[in-house]
Design a protein around this motif. Structure first.
Motif, PDB file in Angstrom:
ATOM      1  N   ALA A 118      -4.903  -1.799  12.574  1.00  0.00           N
ATOM      2  CA  ALA A 118      -3.853  -0.826  11.922  1.00  0.00           C
ATOM      3  C   ALA A 118      -4.291   0.675  12.049  1.00  0.00           C
ATOM      4  CB  ALA A 118      -3.586  -1.312  10.610  1.00  0.00           C
ATOM      5  N   ALA A 119      -5.474   0.756  11.481  1.00  0.00           N
ATOM      6  CA  ALA A 119      -6.094   1.979  11.278  1.00  0.00           C
ATOM      7  C   ALA A 119      -6.264   2.634  12.905  1.00  0.00           C
ATOM      8  CB  ALA A 119      -7.471   2.196  10.780  1.00  0.00           C
ATOM      9  N   ARG A 170      -8.484 -10.313   8.122  1.00  0.00           N
ATOM     10  CA  ARG A 170      -7.803  -9.475   7.124  1.00  0.00           C
ATOM     11  C   ARG A 170      -8.609  -8.114   7.580  1.00  0.00           C
ATOM     12  NH1 ARG A 170      -6.407 -10.762   0.939  1.00  0.00           N
ATOM     13  NH2 ARG A 170      -5.666 -12.840   1.646  1.00  0.00           N
ATOM     14  N   SER A 171      -9.708  -8.255   7.656  1.00  0.00           N
ATOM     15  CA  SER A 171     -10.374  -6.735   7.849  1.00  0.00           C
ATOM     16  C   SER A 171     -10.280  -6.488   9.128  1.00  0.00           C
ATOM     17  CB  SER A 171     -12.067  -6.911   7.418  1.00  0.00           C
ATOM     18  OG  SER A 171     -12.688  -7.511   8.375  1.00  0.00           O
ATOM     19  N   SER A 172     -10.324  -7.425  10.124  1.00  0.00           N
ATOM     20  CA  SER A 172     -10.061  -7.012  11.594  1.00  0.00           C
ATOM     21  C   SER A 172      -8.731  -6.479  11.574  1.00  0.00           C
ATOM     22  CB  SER A 172     -10.356  -8.005  12.452  1.00  0.00           C
ATOM     23  OG  SER A 172      -9.569  -9.073  12.498  1.00  0.00           O
ATOM     24  N   ASN A 173      -7.725  -6.858  11.087  1.00  0.00           N
ATOM     25  CA  ASN A 173      -6.311  -6.665  10.943  1.00  0.00           C
ATOM     26  C   ASN A 173      -6.214  -5.173  10.531  1.00  0.00           C
ATOM     27  OD1 ASN A 173      -3.498  -6.547  11.176  1.00  0.00           O
ATOM     28  ND2 ASN A 173      -3.408  -8.216   9.785  1.00  0.00           N
ATOM     29  N   GLN A 174      -7.087  -4.860   9.586  1.00  0.00           N
ATOM     30  CA  GLN A 174      -6.911  -3.558   8.883  1.00  0.00           C
ATOM     31  C   GLN A 174      -7.478  -2.533   9.813  1.00  0.00           C
ATOM     32  OE1 GLN A 174      -8.959  -3.965   5.110  1.00  0.00           O
ATOM     33  NE2 GLN A 174      -7.183  -4.149   4.091  1.00  0.00           N
ATOM     34  N   GLU A 175      -8.514  -2.856  10.499  1.00  0.00           N
ATOM     35  CA  GLU A 175      -9.206  -2.082  11.676  1.00  0.00           C
ATOM     36  C   GLU A 175      -8.081  -1.718  12.639  1.00  0.00           C
ATOM     37  OE1 GLU A 175     -12.858  -2.955  14.036  1.00  0.00           O
ATOM     38  OE2 GLU A 175     -13.462  -3.307  12.119  1.00  0.00           O
ATOM     39  N   SER A 184      -6.941   3.547  -3.656  1.00  0.00           N
ATOM     40  CA  SER A 184      -7.672   2.873  -2.172  1.00  0.00           C
ATOM     41  C   SER A 184      -8.990   2.770  -2.246  1.00  0.00           C
ATOM     42  CB  SER A 184      -7.219   4.142  -1.217  1.00  0.00           C
ATOM     43  OG  SER A 184      -8.151   5.255  -1.595  1.00  0.00           O
ATOM     44  N   THR A 238       0.807  -1.235   0.059  1.00  0.00           N
ATOM     45  CA  THR A 238      -0.094  -0.151  -0.075  1.00  0.00           C
ATOM     46  C   THR A 238       1.043   1.211  -0.033  1.00  0.00           C
ATOM     47  OG1 THR A 238      -0.044   0.271   2.317  1.00  0.00           O
ATOM     48  CG2 THR A 238      -1.688  -1.165   1.297  1.00  0.00           C
ATOM     49  N   GLU A 247       0.702   3.610   2.037  1.00  0.00           N
ATOM     50  CA  GLU A 247       1.344   3.770   3.416  1.00  0.00           C
ATOM     51  C   GLU A 247       2.712   2.897   3.683  1.00  0.00           C
ATOM     52  OE1 GLU A 247      -1.726   3.455   2.578  1.00  0.00           O
ATOM     53  OE2 GLU A 247      -2.627   5.114   3.397  1.00  0.00           O
ATOM     54  N   GLU A 248       2.447   1.673   3.195  1.00  0.00           N
ATOM     55  CA  GLU A 248       3.815   0.844   3.568  1.00  0.00           C
ATOM     56  C   GLU A 248       5.075   1.137   2.673  1.00  0.00           C
ATOM     57  OE1 GLU A 248       1.306  -3.464   4.359  1.00  0.00           O
ATOM     58  OE2 GLU A 248       1.783  -2.735   2.184  1.00  0.00           O
TER      59      GLU A 248
END
Lengths: 181, 270
Positions: free
Chosen positions: B138-139, B131-136, B21, A150, A152-153
């Protein structure tokens, strides 16, 4: 090929959504080479690339319902499936382990040996066009498109601000557009 | 918005190549429906990508095609009609006992296949969830980081040796009101920290003034906001004292002195 059926894009999509086997043969005969080329540029291993290609076509068959012609052409959709599957493979544990094993003897020498093993892949398709870009642009496109990082990365990896990453990639893509035409 | 600028911004290429994005994608798709020239630019780039990819095709091994066609002829989602035809093909002239065994094996393999398909499905679903919880996460981490950075910046102001601290104390109209001014003589930045100021009705705001040669200079308005520990006000190079008044929302040109809330003088003038 032997069967002389040809389709325009709408007819092809319709037939694909009906799971028409002939249409899938046509799709494979006409597009497998283009997709295989991009997969090979990402996973960098002919045998693995064949596996990914097979997976990609099965995914196209399975997910064709979700293709929406208003969002773009069929090929763009397939290309993105191929790219995502390749990047997933690149990030899979088994792939990374196999790369480590291969690299071990090379590490005895200098870094240049690794470059020579990659050269043959560098010379095909989009990567060849990338060589025309400035290094600072090329590196970012490679990280984004071929490694799937991404923005950001990339900002973190390269130690440059996120805004710079975005503008450089956008500019690089605009230049690529010129080269593709 | 200016569509022409948007088209040449690189977003078209970024979208088609899958580098945009989620937010950019959504915006692009919305605008495509609205502006035909944007959709046309997308089509054009898509066509050139397709042409380029076709021109640079590499023939894959023949075995991939064979395996692919086999896979779609025998899709993993087996249904019942298919098991019956399979059974008929293998058992028509066999004696009963063997037929029973084969039938059992066929049924068992179907159950097994369905089981496998189910687990595969569950795994991929779980994977997507993770994956989605990981992204969450990170945010969220990013958000915490930015809050932390802000606190660190504020801390820097407070401990900077160039910064003069002026203690504003309440006047007779508002004896309890108090605030601190952090005035950086090097950068001329002025920061305000509210210690105790009552909330104002929504049509009023506090206004900060610097007194220079006895004349007030506007340093901006502020609200009492619990989330903001430190507020950056307008810069000033000189000040003999700072004062806070209550003014109409948006501030006044000159201070309403009878509404003066607090005042603080500098010990040594700069």
């Amino acid at each position: 090929m032997g069967i002389s059926t040809t389709y325009n894009e709408q007819e092809l999509i319709l037939a694909l959504k009906k799971r028409d086997e002939q249409a899938y043969k046509y799709l494979y005969d006409n597009y497998s080479g283009a997709l295989y080329s991009i997969i090979k540029q990402i996973v960098d291993d002919a045998e693995l690339a064949s596996d990914v290609l097979q997976e990609v076509f099965i995914n196209i068959w399975r997910k064709i319902e979700s293709y929406d012609a208003r969002k773009g052409r069929l090929f763009t959709w397939m290309l993105n499936i191929a790219r995502n599957a390749s990047i997933d493979t690149l990030r899979s544990k088994s792939y990374q382990n196999s790369q480590k094993n291969q690299e071990l003897p090379d590490n005895v020498y200098s870094d240049t040996t690794r470059h020579t093993t990659q050269l043959n892949v560098d010379n095909i398709g989009l990567k060849k066009v990338l060589e025309k870009l400035k290094t600072e642009h090329r590196v970012l496109v490679e990280l984004a498109y071929f490694k799937g990082f991404t923005h950001e990365e990339i900002a973190e990896i390269e130690g440059i601000p996120l805004g710079t990453v975005k503008t450089r990639i956008r500019n690089a893509l605009l230049q690529l557009r010129e080269f593709l035409q | 918005m200016n569509v022409k600028d948007y088209i040449v911004s690189g977003i078209v290429e970024s979208y088609v190549l899958g580098l945009a994005s989620g937010e950019e994608r959504a915006e692009f798709e919305r605008l495509c429906a609205e502006y035909p020239e944007l959709a046309a630019a997308r089509d054009e780039f898509e066509e050139s990508v397709e042409k380029f990819a076709l021109a640079n095709a590499v023939k894959p091994p023949e075995s991939v095609k064979v395996r692919f066609l086999e896979a779609i002829q025998n899709p993993p989602s087996l249904n019942q009609t298919k098991t019956i035809t399979m059974e008929k093909a293998t058992t028509p002239v066999r004696p009963m006992r063997q037929g029973g065994f084969l039938r059992f094996m066929a049924a068992a393999s179907v159950v097994l296949l369905i089981g496998c398909a189910y687990f595969l499905y569950r795994f991929s679903e779980q994977n997507a969830e993770l994956r989605s919880s990981n992204q969450e996460l990170a945010a969220r981490a990013q958000k915490s980081d930015s809050i932390l950075n802000k606190i660190a910046d504020e801390q820097k102001v407070v401990s900077d040796p160039n910064v003069t601290v002026v203690n504003l104390v309440g006047t007779q109209t508002a004896p309890k009101s108090s605030a601190n001014i952090y005035w950086d003589s090097a950068s001329t930045n002025v920061y305000l920290v509210v210690k105790n100021m009552p909330q104002l009705p929504s049509d009023k705001q506090y206004q900060l003034w610097a007194l220079i040669d006895g004349k007030p200079k506007d340093l901006g308005v502020f609200d009492v906001n619990k989330e903001k520990f430190i507020v950056k006000m307008k810069n000033t190079q000189k000040a003999e004292a700072f004062a806070i008044t209550i003014e109409q929302k948006g501030g006044s040109v000159s201070p309403t002195l009878e509404k003066m809330q607090s005042l603080g003088k500098l010990k040594q003038s700069q």
